[in-house]
Design an enzyme around this catalytic site. Structure first.
Site, PDB file in Angstrom:
ATOM      1  N   ALA A  82       0.839  -1.194   0.000  1.00 29.93           N
ATOM      2  CA  ALA A  82       0.000   0.000   0.000  1.00 29.93           C
ATOM      3  C   ALA A  82       0.877   1.248   0.000  1.00 29.93           C
ATOM      4  CB  ALA A  82      -0.919   0.017   1.219  1.00 29.93           C
ATOM      5  N   CYS A  83       0.661   2.124  -0.978  1.00 29.98           N
ATOM      6  CA  CYS A  83       1.408   3.385  -1.017  1.00 29.98           C
ATOM      7  C   CYS A  83       0.468   4.536  -0.672  1.00 29.98           C
ATOM      8  CB  CYS A  83       2.051   3.591  -2.389  1.00 29.98           C
ATOM      9  SG  CYS A  83       0.894   3.984  -3.716  1.00 29.98           S
ATOM     10  N   THR A  84       1.016   5.725  -0.576  1.00 31.21           N
ATOM     11  CA  THR A  84       0.208   6.878  -0.170  1.00 31.21           C
ATOM     12  C   THR A  84      -0.879   7.218  -1.185  1.00 31.21           C
ATOM     13  OG1 THR A  84       1.897   8.336  -1.080  1.00 31.21           O
ATOM     14  CG2 THR A  84       1.964   7.938   1.291  1.00 31.21           C
ATOM     15  N   THR A 110       1.671   0.909  -5.310  1.00 32.85           N
ATOM     16  CA  THR A 110       1.027  -0.207  -4.616  1.00 32.85           C
ATOM     17  C   THR A 110       1.159  -1.484  -5.434  1.00 32.85           C
ATOM     18  OG1 THR A 110      -0.549   1.224  -3.470  1.00 32.85           O
ATOM     19  CG2 THR A 110      -1.182  -1.091  -3.745  1.00 32.85           C
TER      20      THR A 110
END
Length: 105
Positions: A8-10, A16
């Site tokens: 999970a990325c920002t 992601t």
């Protein structure tokens, strides 16, 4: 070794999915079984099953944000890293994890 993980990325978009793909290739190259779910802008994809989690030797959380469902991994060995770590050098990352856990290929 059996591995499960969450990526999970920002932004929940490109990184992601790259953070899912790269450690999967790195783990498979080292002879491990791996399943990774993504948590992004469109929700959870490739959701881990309870069976996958229970049989896992290791949980890799390649995350830049707080994720949902982390309580599923209670009592599991967890390695938490930023997405950039698994994206840049997935095989070297797996080798380092193996060394720290004293697991050989």
């Amino acid at each position: 070794m059996k591995i499960v993980g969450v990526a999970a990325c920002t932004a929940g978009i490109a990184h992601t999915y790259i953070a899912r793909e790269k450690p999967m290739k790195g783990a498979q190259a080292r002879g491990h079984e791996i399943h990774v779910e993504t948590q992004g802008t469109i929700g959870i994809e490739n959701k881990l099953t309870q069976e996958q989690i229970q049989s896992a030797d290791l949980v890799i959380l390649a995350v830049d944000i707080k994720i949902g469902g982390e309580e599923r991994f209670k009592n599991k060995k967890i390695v938490r890293v930023p997405t950039a770590t698994v994206i840049k050098a997935p095989v070297q990352f797996m080798e380092k994890v193996e060394k720290e856990l004293s697991v050989s290929k």
